[in-house]
Design an enzyme around this catalytic site. Structure first.
Site, PDB file in Angstrom:
ATOM      1  N   ARG A   1      45.365  33.314  46.072  1.00 22.04           N
ATOM      2  CA  ARG A   1      44.553  34.209  45.241  1.00 22.04           C
ATOM      3  C   ARG A   1      43.379  34.734  46.037  1.00 22.04           C
ATOM      4  O   ARG A   1      42.519  33.966  46.453  1.00 22.04           O
ATOM      5  CB  ARG A   1      44.057  33.465  43.997  1.00 22.04           C
ATOM      6  CG  ARG A   1      45.042  33.471  42.860  1.00 22.04           C
ATOM      7  CD  ARG A   1      44.508  32.757  41.640  1.00 22.04           C
ATOM      8  NE  ARG A   1      43.267  33.333  41.111  1.00 22.04           N
ATOM      9  CZ  ARG A   1      42.751  32.996  39.943  1.00 22.04           C
ATOM     10  NH1 ARG A   1      43.340  32.096  39.192  1.00 22.04           N
ATOM     11  NH2 ARG A   1      41.634  33.552  39.525  1.00 22.04           N
TER      12      ARG A   1
ATOM     13  N   ARG B   1      32.102  35.813  40.165  1.00 18.57           N
ATOM     14  CA  ARG B   1      32.846  35.338  38.990  1.00 18.57           C
ATOM     15  C   ARG B   1      32.009  34.356  38.177  1.00 18.57           C
ATOM     16  O   ARG B   1      32.026  34.389  36.949  1.00 18.57           O
ATOM     17  CB  ARG B   1      34.159  34.686  39.431  1.00 18.57           C
ATOM     18  CG  ARG B   1      35.208  35.719  39.807  1.00 18.57           C
ATOM     19  CD  ARG B   1      36.307  35.134  40.670  1.00 18.57           C
ATOM     20  NE  ARG B   1      37.138  34.188  39.988  1.00 18.57           N
ATOM     21  CZ  ARG B   1      37.885  33.268  40.623  1.00 18.57           C
ATOM     22  NH1 ARG B   1      37.866  33.197  41.945  1.00 18.57           N
ATOM     23  NH2 ARG B   1      38.637  32.451  39.943  1.00 18.57           N
TER      24      ARG B   1
HETATM   25  P1  AMP Z   1      41.417  33.669  35.706  1.00 16.51           P
HETATM   26  O1  AMP Z   1      42.800  33.477  36.202  1.00 16.51           O
HETATM   27  O2  AMP Z   1      41.257  33.286  34.263  1.00 16.51           O
HETATM   28  O3  AMP Z   1      40.390  33.020  36.579  1.00 16.51           O
HETATM   29  O4  AMP Z   1      41.119  35.243  35.756  1.00 16.51           O
HETATM   30  C1  AMP Z   1      41.135  35.958  36.976  1.00 16.51           C
HETATM   31  C2  AMP Z   1      40.460  37.304  36.785  1.00 16.51           C
HETATM   32  O5  AMP Z   1      41.168  38.064  35.814  1.00 16.51           O
HETATM   33  C3  AMP Z   1      39.036  37.236  36.266  1.00 16.51           C
HETATM   34  O6  AMP Z   1      38.099  37.054  37.302  1.00 16.51           O
HETATM   35  C4  AMP Z   1      38.893  38.617  35.618  1.00 16.51           C
HETATM   36  O7  AMP Z   1      38.737  39.619  36.592  1.00 16.51           O
HETATM   37  C5  AMP Z   1      40.272  38.807  34.996  1.00 16.51           C
HETATM   38  N1  AMP Z   1      40.341  38.270  33.612  1.00 16.51           N
HETATM   39  C6  AMP Z   1      41.124  37.243  33.182  1.00 16.51           C
HETATM   40  N2  AMP Z   1      40.950  37.031  31.874  1.00 16.51           N
HETATM   41  C7  AMP Z   1      40.027  37.934  31.455  1.00 16.51           C
HETATM   42  C8  AMP Z   1      39.411  38.195  30.197  1.00 16.51           C
HETATM   43  N3  AMP Z   1      39.688  37.484  29.102  1.00 16.51           N
HETATM   44  N4  AMP Z   1      38.510  39.223  30.146  1.00 16.51           N
HETATM   45  C9  AMP Z   1      38.215  39.947  31.236  1.00 16.51           C
HETATM   46  N5  AMP Z   1      38.739  39.739  32.455  1.00 16.51           N
HETATM   47  C10 AMP Z   1      39.647  38.739  32.565  1.00 16.51           C
END
Ligand code: AMP
Length: 189
Positions: A134, A146
């Protein structure tokens, strides 16, 4: 139905614990991060737009993730329940989720929030970046962004569920099994 929100900053262990919880409780796992990465892998227009923001550590627009959750809820009408992982990440998303679930005569039972220090989050994310591939886990500046997005837009979502009496906080540092057992105790209670 049993509908849970698994909450916490990036690197808190939501994905790891979700995998164990869906197995034990027979739930459908809905991770908006995973759904977005599938869109990117499939090369869709939505995926390409989202990738620009994700690579910078920024949230994608509410309407995008709400639309994805809406279609997954409709596609899994006979599910025993859902674990929402990485969603909702804003108050607007939390309000939309309540509305969507109400449309199915359902609601959120509780939010399980994993507590982890920022130092430990950064350490875990950099470690994960080494083999997850990632891009957003490999750059310290993106990781910081983040965590900042989490603090500015997401942390307050806990208050939304606290106001409904649904927030449960769990220590997120320690053995995976110990944390899992703490989550299960809250769910069973
Ligand atoms: P995660 O896998 O949950 O860490 O998400 C990776 C990235 O996807 C995040 O840093 C955001 O850019 C985007 N993302 C995931 N879920 C959301 C959400 N509920 N709202 C906005 N962006 C999201």
């Amino acid at each position: 139905m049993l509908n849970l929100v698994l909450f916490g900053p990036p690197g808190a262990g939501k994905g790891t614990q979700s995998a164990k919880l869906i197995e034990k409780y027979g739930l459908v796992h809905l991770s908006t991060g995973d759904l977005l990465r599938s869109e990117i892998a499939a090369g869709t227009a939505l995926g390409l737009e989202a990738k620009k923001l994700m690579d910078q550590g920024m949230l994608v627009p509410d309407a995008v993730v709400i639309g994805m959750i809406d279609s997954k809820l409709n596609a899994n009408k006979n599910a025993g329940g859902f674990i929402f992982d990485g969603f909702p990440r804003t108050i607007a998303q939390a309000e939309a989720l309540d509305q969507l679930l109400a449309g199915h005569n359902e609601g959120i039972h509780c939010m399980l929030s994993l507590r982890v220090t920022e130092e430990e989050l950064t350490r875990r994310l950099l470690l994960r970046g080494k083999d997850s591939g990632r891009a957003d886990d490999q750059d310290e500046a993106v990781i910081r962004k983040r965590i900042q997005e989490y603090e500015n837009k997401t942390a307050q979502v806990a208050g939304y569920y606290a106001a409904q009496g649904k927030l449960r906080e769990i220590e997120g540092i320690g053995e995976i099994e110990v944390i899992f057992n703490a989550l299960c105790s809250e769910i069973d209670a």
